[in-house]
Design a protein around this motif. Sequence first.
Motif, PDB file in Angstrom:
ATOM      1  N   CYS A   1      -7.148   5.759  -7.037  1.00  0.00           N
ATOM      2  CA  CYS A   1      -8.681   5.437  -7.027  1.00  0.00           C
ATOM      3  C   CYS A   1      -8.429   3.763  -6.543  1.00  0.00           C
ATOM      4  O   CYS A   1      -9.342   3.359  -5.755  1.00  0.00           O
ATOM      5  CB  CYS A   1      -9.049   5.404  -8.547  1.00  0.00           C
ATOM      6  N   SER A   2      -7.480   3.120  -6.934  1.00  0.00           N
ATOM      7  CA  SER A   2      -7.302   1.798  -6.770  1.00  0.00           C
ATOM      8  C   SER A   2      -7.067   1.658  -5.155  1.00  0.00           C
ATOM      9  O   SER A   2      -7.680   0.639  -4.404  1.00  0.00           O
ATOM     10  CB  SER A   2      -6.394   1.070  -7.332  1.00  0.00           C
TER      11      SER A   2
ATOM     12  N   ALA B   1     -10.417   2.005  -3.669  1.00  0.00           N
ATOM     13  CA  ALA B   1     -11.300   0.869  -3.461  1.00  0.00           C
ATOM     14  C   ALA B   1     -10.799  -0.237  -2.757  1.00  0.00           C
ATOM     15  O   ALA B   1     -11.645  -1.119  -2.066  1.00  0.00           O
ATOM     16  CB  ALA B   1     -11.192   0.277  -5.060  1.00  0.00           C
ATOM     17  N   VAL B   2      -9.594  -0.466  -2.468  1.00  0.00           N
ATOM     18  CA  VAL B   2      -9.156  -1.435  -1.407  1.00  0.00           C
ATOM     19  C   VAL B   2      -9.638  -1.298  -0.113  1.00  0.00           C
ATOM     20  O   VAL B   2     -10.101  -2.150   0.771  1.00  0.00           O
ATOM     21  CB  VAL B   2      -7.466  -1.792  -1.579  1.00  0.00           C
TER      22      VAL B   2
ATOM     23  N   ARG C   1       0.765  -1.260  -0.180  1.00  0.00           N
ATOM     24  CA  ARG C   1       0.026   0.132   0.038  1.00  0.00           C
ATOM     25  C   ARG C   1       0.692   1.096  -0.024  1.00  0.00           C
ATOM     26  O   ARG C   1       0.601   2.295  -0.898  1.00  0.00           O
ATOM     27  CB  ARG C   1      -1.005   0.064   1.287  1.00  0.00           C
TER      28      ARG C   1
ATOM     29  N   SER D   1      -5.237   6.920 -11.156  1.00  0.00           N
ATOM     30  CA  SER D   1      -5.769   5.342 -11.355  1.00  0.00           C
ATOM     31  C   SER D   1      -5.091   4.802  -9.962  1.00  0.00           C
ATOM     32  O   SER D   1      -6.021   3.806  -9.267  1.00  0.00           O
ATOM     33  CB  SER D   1      -5.232   4.838 -12.544  1.00  0.00           C
ATOM     34  N   THR D   2      -4.089   4.870  -9.631  1.00  0.00           N
ATOM     35  CA  THR D   2      -3.440   4.153  -8.362  1.00  0.00           C
ATOM     36  C   THR D   2      -3.959   4.900  -7.229  1.00  0.00           C
ATOM     37  O   THR D   2      -4.385   3.818  -6.133  1.00  0.00           O
ATOM     38  CB  THR D   2      -1.853   4.692  -8.390  1.00  0.00           C
TER      39      THR D   2
ATOM     40  N   SER E   1       2.588   6.966  -6.975  1.00  0.00           N
ATOM     41  CA  SER E   1       2.019   7.791  -7.388  1.00  0.00           C
ATOM     42  C   SER E   1       2.373   9.364  -6.985  1.00  0.00           C
ATOM     43  O   SER E   1       2.141  10.091  -7.969  1.00  0.00           O
ATOM     44  CB  SER E   1       0.280   7.659  -6.738  1.00  0.00           C
TER      45      SER E   1
END
Length: 228
Positions: A110-111, A114-115, A69, A107-108, A76
Amino acid sequence: QIYALLPCSILLEKGESSSLMPNCNSLVDRIDCHWTLFQIVRRSFAWGCFELSHRILSSRLLQKCSTQRSFFWLRSLSQIANAENTLCNCGTSCISQCLELLNSAYSTICSLAAVDGQDGTTSPAGKFYFQAQILRNRIDFIKLCICTRALCTEMIMCGGNLPFGTRQRLFLKNCPKQFRILAARYMQIYKVYGLHSCQQTKSSLRTMFAMCKFMEAFIEHTISELSI
């Protein structure tokens, strides 16, 4: 010493005799504490020293991440610093590369949101909301500037005006509205996080708000002059 040199390096980095950035790099190489290095990255971002931020993140901090993480989050930040440094040094010739890096960083983020199992990129309560919105607005601002630049270039090639009823003419009339909406988005972030942000962050948000309003006024003036 680094904190004192960073503001000066921005003013003098274009001078051939300036040795402040090498001095900063030399001082950074002597630091072993990762938290201190991260504090320097934060200050470098605040002062616009994106080259130093990218160097510390990519060559020092990313190699010492203890969790996946942390690695993705720091990566990023490294991509953002690299994108802004590329844009500062190369200008419009590297906009595509800059947008690619910023989109990858977005995108990173946002990922990572989401995690967490939360809608952290659209809800102000999400921990990644501020970063995601700043990135999204920055990307949209650059894209709108590219679009406006292309339309103005085409207008010059058409003899100072765009043919009536064309898609390009409609796009140019729509550009002020888009910049106005983007300015409102920046102001919304400022109102939500203004009290909790450092002075440099608040100043950057106000500057981007003013830039959006300037672009809106400029295009509207151009449209009125050409009677579009």
